[in-house]
Design a protein around this motif. Structure first.
Motif, PDB file in Angstrom:
ATOM      1  N   THR A   1       0.829  -1.191   0.000  1.00 47.14           N
ATOM      2  CA  THR A   1       0.000   0.000   0.000  1.00 47.14           C
ATOM      3  C   THR A   1       0.874   1.255   0.000  1.00 47.14           C
ATOM      4  OG1 THR A   1      -0.100   0.072   2.416  1.00 47.14           O
ATOM      5  CG2 THR A   1      -1.762  -1.262   1.283  1.00 47.14           C
ATOM      6  N   THR A   2       0.242   2.398  -0.115  1.00 45.91           N
ATOM      7  CA  THR A   2       0.988   3.655  -0.149  1.00 45.91           C
ATOM      8  C   THR A   2       1.700   3.929   1.175  1.00 45.91           C
ATOM      9  OG1 THR A   2      -1.030   4.848   0.455  1.00 45.91           O
ATOM     10  CG2 THR A   2      -0.485   4.708  -1.899  1.00 45.91           C
TER      11      THR A   2
ATOM     12  N   THR B   1      -0.735  -6.250   1.903  1.00 45.89           N
ATOM     13  CA  THR B   1      -2.061  -6.853   1.939  1.00 45.89           C
ATOM     14  C   THR B   1      -2.122  -7.979   0.904  1.00 45.89           C
ATOM     15  OG1 THR B   1      -2.952  -5.291   0.308  1.00 45.89           O
ATOM     16  CG2 THR B   1      -3.129  -4.670   2.639  1.00 45.89           C
TER      17      THR B   1
END
Length: 397
Positions: A146-147, A152
């Motif tokens: 993710t950023t 995930t």
């Protein structure tokens, strides 16, 4: 004991002790004068109560043939209950010399040559090696970053891979090595329900279960959804990471399903003929029952967290485009240097300029991670400061 006193008391110079991390740099690196932050063990000597338990056993008891000590089993069960709110039965417990051997025996017991095994990548490279050595196919499923640098799972991709590749076994890692992710119950329930739906056996490597350094609590795979998946699962752990005892060869292998446990033990009997490791059992019993050991562990985690926060603060101040994953579990920092260093230059920069021996990213899943390093933070803050400032000095923003 505060963290300064902890380091003064327990940090030890391991150079010249036949330490793989400190004296085995020639095994992986082009030089042997590096600050070693690679092999996942600590530079802290084990707590005195463990040393005493080993010494007292040797002094008072012949090292003859033995059976499993019930006090050891009680200690394991009590630790899981009190520290992790996980209820075990004595009947579920069997063993292996270490977690990787337990995984290899499970691969041998529950799969056939050329069967397919899957992992979530990047992941500890020994999973791949164990699968290859056993002549099975491994299919890594890349996690998504993710950023905010968390990892995930694409559950649709996970399920479709299992279907298309006819996966027989899933090796789960919690906390996840190298990315430091501690899996939530909801995440594990999604993974395990897919495995259950497609008759995929689960191995959960929980060797870092006691090394929780962030806000997410550890939950054993055995406890997910009130144990709904425990009948399709083999869970493994060891004190080797928690109390720095990797050279005492013993791991807990926990198998609630009677048929699976019998199958595992039958395979084990074919390849391993020995009695209990009495030295390991004595040390484990002390680790899991003596208040001094738990205090030692909790203070070590505070030291590790301080090291991580120092590393992040200083590196991101100087090199703000670095991508550092949250270290919620393990004592391993996972850092992407891709904004500053080309993949082809990583080894030269770290070995010949920074003079650091990290675990390089490609060891955890190939060239996709060639700009990453994993740094072991279970050492003195002094060593982390040396490493941090060397990186800042030699990598230009």
């Amino acid at each position: 004991m505060n963290i300064t006193d902890f380091t003064k008391t327990y940090y030890i110079n391991r150079r010249g002790t036949h330490s793989r991390k400190w004296d085995g740099e020639h095994l992986k690196f082009s030089r042997t004068d590096l600050l070693p932050l690679w092999v996942a063990d600590m530079d802290f000597i084990t707590p005195p109560c463990l040393q005493e338990a080993i010494a007292n056993y040797v002094k008072t008891t012949p090292l003859g043939y033995t059976m499993t000590n019930p006090n050891y089993l009680d200690a394991v069960i009590n630790w899981y209950k009190c520290r992790h709110n996980c209820n075990l039965s004595k009947d579920w417990l069997t063993s292996a010399p270490n977690v990787i051997t337990g995984i290899m025996w499970s691969i041998g017991a529950f799969t056939k040559t050329n069967d397919t095994i899957t992992v979530l990548s990047p992941v500890y490279g020994a999973f791949d090696t164990s699968t290859s050595d056993a002549q099975r196919h491994i299919v890594p499923i890349a996690m998504k970053r993710t950023t905010d640098n968390r990892y995930t799972v694409d559950y649709d991709a996970f399920e479709s891979t299992i279907i298309q590749q006819d996966v027989k076994l899933f090796i789960h890692c919690n906390p996840h090595n190298p990315v430091g992710h501690v899996w939530t119950e909801a995440e594990m329930a999604q993974l395990f329900s897919i495995c259950k739906r497609h008759d995929v056996l689960i191995i959960s490597d929980e060797i870092h279960q006691d090394l929780i350094t962030g806000p997410i609590p550890f939950r054993s795979a055995l406890s997910v959804s009130n144990g709904a998946y425990a009948d399709n699962m083999i869970t493994m752990s060891s004190v080797s990471k928690s109390f720095n005892m990797a050279s005492l060869h013993h791991a807990e292998v926990i198998i609630p399903n009677d048929e699976l446990r019998s199958q595992y033990n039958t395979y084990k009997a074919l390849v391993y003929h020995t009695d209990s490791d009495v030295i390991a059992e004595a040390a484990i019993t002390a680790a899991y029952t003596h208040p001094e050991a738990e205090t030692w562990l909790n203070t070590a985690l505070t030291v590790i967290r301080e090291n991580y926060e120092y590393l992040c603060r200083e590196l991101l101040s100087a090199l703000p485009k670095l991508r550092i994953s949250p270290m919620n579990g393990t004592y391993l920092a996972w850092i992407d240097f891709g904004a500053y260093v080309m993949a082809d230059d990583m080894h030269d920069v770290f070995e010949n300029q920074c003079r650091i021996a990290p675990s390089f990213g490609e060891w955890f899943g190939g060239e996709s991670y060639a700009t990453f390093v994993r740094l072991n933070l279970a050492t003195s803050l002094t060593n982390i400061k040396v490493a941090t400032h060397s990186i800042i000095e030699h990598i230009q923003p």
